[in-house]
Scaffold this motif. Structure first.
Motif, short mmCIF file in Angstrom:
data_model
loop_
_atom_site.label_atom_id
_atom_site.label_comp_id
_atom_site.label_asym_id
_atom_site.label_seq_id
_atom_site.Cartn_x
_atom_site.Cartn_y
_atom_site.Cartn_z
N HIS A 142 -20.39 75.97 63.99
CA HIS A 142 -21.09 76.86 63.06
C HIS A 142 -20.60 76.68 61.62
CE1 HIS A 142 -21.79 78.70 67.01
NE2 HIS A 142 -22.90 79.16 66.49
N ALA A 143 -19.98 75.54 61.34
CA ALA A 143 -19.48 75.29 59.99
C ALA A 143 -20.64 75.17 59.01
CB ALA A 143 -18.64 74.03 59.96
N ASP A 144 -20.48 75.81 57.85
CA ASP A 144 -21.50 75.77 56.80
C ASP A 144 -20.80 75.75 55.45
OD1 ASP A 144 -20.52 78.35 56.55
OD2 ASP A 144 -22.37 79.33 57.24
N ARG A 145 -21.54 76.00 54.40
CA ARG A 145 -20.94 75.96 53.06
C ARG A 145 -19.79 76.93 52.93
NH1 ARG A 145 -21.81 78.77 48.24
NH2 ARG A 145 -23.48 79.97 49.22
N GLU A 146 -19.97 78.16 53.43
CA GLU A 146 -18.92 79.16 53.32
C GLU A 146 -17.67 78.72 54.08
OE1 GLU A 146 -22.12 79.90 53.79
OE2 GLU A 146 -22.43 80.82 51.83
N PHE A 147 -17.87 78.13 55.25
CA PHE A 147 -16.73 77.65 56.01
C PHE A 147 -16.01 76.52 55.26
CE2 PHE A 147 -14.57 74.98 59.10
CZ PHE A 147 -13.96 75.91 59.94
N GLY A 148 -16.79 75.61 54.70
CA GLY A 148 -16.19 74.50 53.98
C GLY A 148 -15.37 74.95 52.79
N TYR A 152 -11.40 75.00 53.61
CA TYR A 152 -11.39 73.61 53.15
C TYR A 152 -10.18 72.86 53.67
CZ TYR A 152 -7.70 74.79 49.85
OH TYR A 152 -6.51 75.19 49.30
N THR A 250 -16.64 86.75 58.49
CA THR A 250 -17.63 85.72 58.81
C THR A 250 -18.20 85.85 60.22
OG1 THR A 250 -16.47 84.21 57.31
CG2 THR A 250 -18.01 83.23 58.90
N TYR A 251 -17.38 86.27 61.17
CA TYR A 251 -17.80 86.24 62.57
C TYR A 251 -17.83 87.63 63.18
CZ TYR A 251 -16.23 81.38 61.96
OH TYR A 251 -16.04 80.11 61.50
#
Length: 295
Positions: A142-148, A152, A250-251
């Motif tokens: 479920h990685a996305d921009r926010e996760f990246g 990071y 986030t989750y």
């Protein structure tokens, strides 16, 4: 330099198939294994362990590659730092101390080791507490921009070519303290002695080992996790997370863990990522209640 613990706590080094694993043991009663995260050591539990030791035998272990445990040089594929390998270390430690079955609480990377331990050797784990994580497989899926942006370091540390090792090695103290400052919100301040201990242990070998830990998470660990897709953790699970942490923001943490385990409970605590240091009294109370009811 080390943090003071009650006189009843003793330091030991246990051979885990040729890798010395450093641990500190104290208290009496049902055994509990406490595992730390990145970029720390067993010292993250310095507030929690003495209180838990009032009614448990508490084992604070340094994961391989961290603290005063052995730091094997990584090889291609990073099998030395797969969570399966790291979990086996801890089973061997507990067996060496005379414990065939025990509870586990793991923060951050230690939670991932605990998750793998409960999958690989479920008969050894009476209960599993995971602090401020969701399963690795779910996080990557479920990685996305926010996760990246928020995580990071997962991608930076997993980079090859010696890049993270060289850059972190230029100023490891800055890296550690910057990461910790960025993920603390209220509660108890970091103990300067604990921070100094993390910095002391973060030598060149630890930097290389911890990068291999993250490369394994994005490689071999995911392979193992995919092989176990759909297989639930059998021991009961307690999930604790920081309401201000990336995980908490986030989750739906309980819902996620319910896809990976059959018996899940948990709660958010008023802090960011470093629960055992930011909210030690609440962490202690939650762990004690959980372990007593699942001994």
């Amino acid at each position: 330099m080390s943090l003071p613990l009650p006189a009843s706590f003793t330091r030991r080094s246990v051979d885990a198939d040729g890798v010395p694993i450093h641990c500190v043991v104290g208290g009496s009663g049902p055994p509990v294994l406490l595992l730390h995260g990145y970029p720390q050591t067993h010292a993250i539990w310095h507030h929690v362990a003495p209180a838990l030791a009032e009614d448990h035998t508490v084992v604070l272990a340094d994961l391989r590659g961290y603290g005063d445990s052995g730091k094997p040089a990584p090889s291609p594929g990073d099998a030395e730092y797969a969570k399966r390998t790291m979990a086996r270390d801890q089973v061997l430690v507990m067996r060496s101390l005379g414990f065939e079955r025990f509870a586990v609480a793991g923060h951050d990377r230690g939670g991932r080791v605990g998750h793998r331990l409960a999958l690989d050797v479920p008969e050894a784990v009476s209960a599993l507490a995971v602090l401020d994580i969701v399963p690795t497989r779910h996080a990557f899926a479920h990685a996305d921009r926010e996760f990246g942006l928020g995580y990071y370091h997962w991608f930076f540390l997993a980079a090859g070519g010696g890049i993270p090792e060289r850059l972190i090695g230029a100023d490891p103290e800055f890296w550690i303290t910057a990461r910790m400052r960025a993920r603390h919100h209220g509660g108890t301040p970091f103990d300067p002695a604990a921070v100094a201990e993390y910095v002391r242990c973060f030598d060149e070998a630890a930097i290389a080992a911890s990068c291999s830990d993250y490369r394994a998470a994005a490689g071999l660990d995911l392979t193992h996790d995919e092989e176990d897709a759909g297989r639930a953790v059998l021991p009961p699970v307690l999930a604790l997370w920081g309401e201000h942490s990336f995980v908490g923001r986030t989750y739906d943490v309980l819902r996620v863990w319910q896809d990976y385990a059959g018996d899940v409970r948990g709660q958010a605590l008023p802090c960011d990522h470093y629960l055992p240091e930011e909210q030690p009294e609440q962490v202690t109370a939650a762990l004690r209640g959980f372990f007593r009811s699942n001994g």
